[in-house]
Enzyme design. Structure first.
Site, mmCIF file in Angstrom:
data_model
loop_
_atom_site.group_PDB
_atom_site.id
_atom_site.type_symbol
_atom_site.label_atom_id
_atom_site.label_comp_id
_atom_site.label_asym_id
_atom_site.label_seq_id
_atom_site.Cartn_x
_atom_site.Cartn_y
_atom_site.Cartn_z
ATOM 1 N N GLU A 240 0.802 -1.227 0.000
ATOM 2 C CA GLU A 240 0.000 0.000 0.000
ATOM 3 C C GLU A 240 0.843 1.290 0.000
ATOM 4 O OE1 GLU A 240 -3.952 -1.744 2.233
ATOM 5 O OE2 GLU A 240 -2.421 -0.832 3.483
ATOM 6 N N TYR B 181 -8.643 -12.918 7.711
ATOM 7 C CA TYR B 181 -8.380 -11.758 8.549
ATOM 8 C C TYR B 181 -9.389 -11.639 9.693
ATOM 9 C CZ TYR B 181 -4.830 -9.485 5.656
ATOM 10 O OH TYR B 181 -3.682 -9.172 5.004
#
Length: 625
Positions: free
Chosen positions: A305, A403
């Site tokens: 990112e 997650y």
């Protein structure tokens, strides 16, 4: 991730040190039918029953060859765990076995059949556990502990139990939001109990070289040394991560000279300037400092990112850097890959292999990532898992479906179980073969830092942790239904030595809270236990609850040391109103359940929150009404 070529089958160096499995088959076997196999997690898939029962009793001994140092080490750990599990003191002895004994043996000649983590377990008049390495024998002792958890009798039988994947892990972002060492130690014990072998930690270690970076959320080096030592004892490799060159704000928010600056002159506190030699020198100095406390053979640099919410076009000097170094066809992404490769090369000089997330490998670069870099695949981008494997990169499955996000997405373990999910199923692609896949991990992220307390996270990850253990060691679905697997997981419980962090050390009721040094008091407070094991402190006069909410927010959480504890309208859903009471000489300390800072009382009687290594926590006397 949020916030946050070697041969493809080759596992990472630290997995080999922890004991990699034999290479997995091209496709996983069908769901197991354990039949009469006793209950364990991961399930025993090849149990051969025999006549009789092993009975554990007071006369049990741990028998080893006196010349076998590895076996003796495994036996010592098992002895401590048996004692912690309530089975009494079991001595380690040399010599021949007698009925009721537990024999532990390490036979390196059996590496071909057992690999580095597999073991043979036989129960009869005695129990015999054999591994080709100490790690293999250790995992056999975890099976024994699980079988003893449901009583002192084990059905006679034999199994040879070998993992399918070399990397079986849990990733934790203990970044920004501090997670207590007690919680992490519980995690290490439970991981080992379920035969997981990698704890990947993104965190900040309090720096001696860069004190300007020591904003709260850090761990002291002594705390890390204790955690790493526990991991070594339990065959869990602790791999550190400092995410870069994005998500660097915990480190460079006070270093504008290292921040990436756009064409309008606006600095980006979360982005390191990959073109600056000073930035690279700064990052590698952190690698050096972490190496003082993390001996693992891997370094995780994140690398995800970097341009999230932005665009390389805003940073023309990045393209200029790339073309100067790699020619006129270079792209801005090449400058990013260049930084990754330079970190790879530096880490290699320290004996560490590099790990990165996959989302930076978009296909917009002409420069390849260095061979041997392990890629953790979490996001579906243009470069697919099959392409990465074909290019020779070891590939770990870290899918977003695995997650657990504080206050956000939670892994749907039941759905994954019913689908018979396994590590071949990546975001955007399912592979026919397990070749080249090193394993998988679940990931815990604090994107909304106050969304869940760490005790709530522990409860929420109980089944996910056991499922990732099952599907990376054995077959995806050992039981016909998810309810069956849930019952299996509950039957074996927590690891010996697991601490109940949800226990309130005082009875619920009304108390007068006074500072032991006489600087202030909190008056009469109604102490009530929350469902996750903390306490609320409600004033009986004003009806308000103690809370910390002031200061600049990070991930929706007030993490600035020195901010005040205030009185606010009581709200059962407000996690910032939950406090941990810890018994200490003379009384109790109060630590916020989310910020993990303790209440400190100033000389003039003000209540402020501080990390315990910065200001001494107040000790409170509780006088019941």
């Amino acid at each position: 991730m949020l916030i946050g070529p070697v041969p493809a089958a080759r596992a990472s160096a630290e997995a080999e040190a922890a004991g990699p499995a034999t290479p997995p088959a091209a496709a996983p076997p069908a769901a197991a039918s354990p039949g009469t196999a006793p209950v364990t997690v991961p399930a025993l898939t090849d149990w051969t029953p025999r006549v009789g029962t092993y009975a554990f009793g007071r006369g049990a001994r741990l028998v080893v060859d006196p010349r076998d140092r590895e076996a003796r080490r495994v036996a010592a750990t098992l002895g401590g765990d048996l004692r912690a599990a309530g089975h009494g003191t079991v001595p380690v002895v040399n010599g021949g076995a007698r009925p009721g004994d537990i024999v532990i043996d390490v036979e390196p000649a059996r590496k071909r059949s057992l690999g580095r983590e597999g073991y043979e377990f036989t129960a009869g008049r005695e129990v015999a556990i054999t591994g080709a390495t100490g790690t293999g024998a250790f995992y056999g002792t975890r099976t024994l502990l699980q079988l003893l958890a449901s009583g002192g009798r084990i059905p006679a039988g034999r199994t040879v139990d070998v993992p399918r994947y070399a990397e079986r892990g849990v990733g934790v972002c203990a970044c920004y939001i501090h997670i207590t060492p007690d919680w992490l130690e519980n995690l290490v014990r439970d991981m080992a109990y379920n035969k997981l072998n990698q704890l990947l930690l993104e965190l900040k270690v309090k720096s001696d070289k860069h004190p300007e970076a020591n904003t709260w959320g850090y761990y002291t080096k002594d705390e890390i040394r204790r955690l790493v030592a526990l991991g070594e004892k339990y065959h869990v490799t602790v791999i550190p991560e400092i995410n870069s060159p994005g998500h660097m704000d915990p480190w460079i928010e006070n270093r504008p000279d290292l921040q990436l600056t756009d064409s309008d002159g606006k600095p980006q506190p979360s982005r390191l300037d990959v073109t600056a030699s000073e930035a690279f020198a700064y990052y590698t100095s952190l690698i050096d400092e972490y190496a003082e406390v993390f001996p693992a053979g891997s370094w995780h640099m994140g690398a995800d990112e970097y341009m999230l919410g932005s665009d390389f076009a805003k940073y023309p000097h990045i393209l200029e850097y790339a073309r100067k170094k790699y020619g006129p066809d270079a792209t801005p992404q090449d400058a990013f890959i260049d930084f990754v490769n330079r970190v790879h090369d530096y880490a290699a000089t320290k004996g560490k292999r590099l790990r990165i997330w996959n989302d930076g490998l978009t296909g917009d670069h002409t420069v390849p990532v260095r061979a041997g870099t392990t890629v953790e695949h979490w996001l579906n981008v243009r470069t697919k898992p099959s392409e990465l494997i074909a290019q020779g990169y070891p590939l770990l499955n870290a899918s977003y479906s695995l997650y657990l996000v504080r206050g956000g997405f939670h892994m749907n373990t039941e759905s994954l179980y019913e689908q018979r999910w396994d590590p071949r199923s990546f975001e955007g692609e399912k592979l026919a073969s397990a070749d080249g896949i090193t394993g998988a991990k679940i990931s815990l992220w604090p994107d909304n830092g106050r969304g869940d307390t760490e005790n709530e996270v522990a409860a929420g990850m109980y089944l996910p942790l056991r499922y990732i253990a099952q599907t990376t060691w054995g077959v995806p679905g050992p039981d016909a239904t998810y309810a069956g697997f849930t019952a299996r997981a509950e039957a074996v419980g927590h690891a010996p030595g697991h601490r109940d962090l949800t226990r309130l050390p005082v009875a619920e009721g009304t108390y007068t809270l006074s500072d032991s040094e006489g600087r202030t008091d909190l008056g009469d407070r109604e102490i009530r236990r929350t469902a996750d094991g903390y306490a609320t402190l409600r004033s009986t006069t004003g009806g308000l609850c103690a809370e910390t909410r002031s200061g600049r927010l990070t991930l929706n959480t007030p993490l600035q040391p020195g901010t005040p504890v205030t009185e606010e309208t009581c709200d059962p859903a407000n996690t910032l109103q939950r406090w941990q009471l810890t018994a200490v000489p003379g009384g109790y300390t109060l630590t916020n359940a989310i910020t993990r800072m303790a209440v400190h009382v100033t000389e003039d009687g003000r209540l402020l929150q501080y990390p315990t290594d910065q200001k001494r926590p107040a000790v409170w006397r509780l006088a019941p009404h």
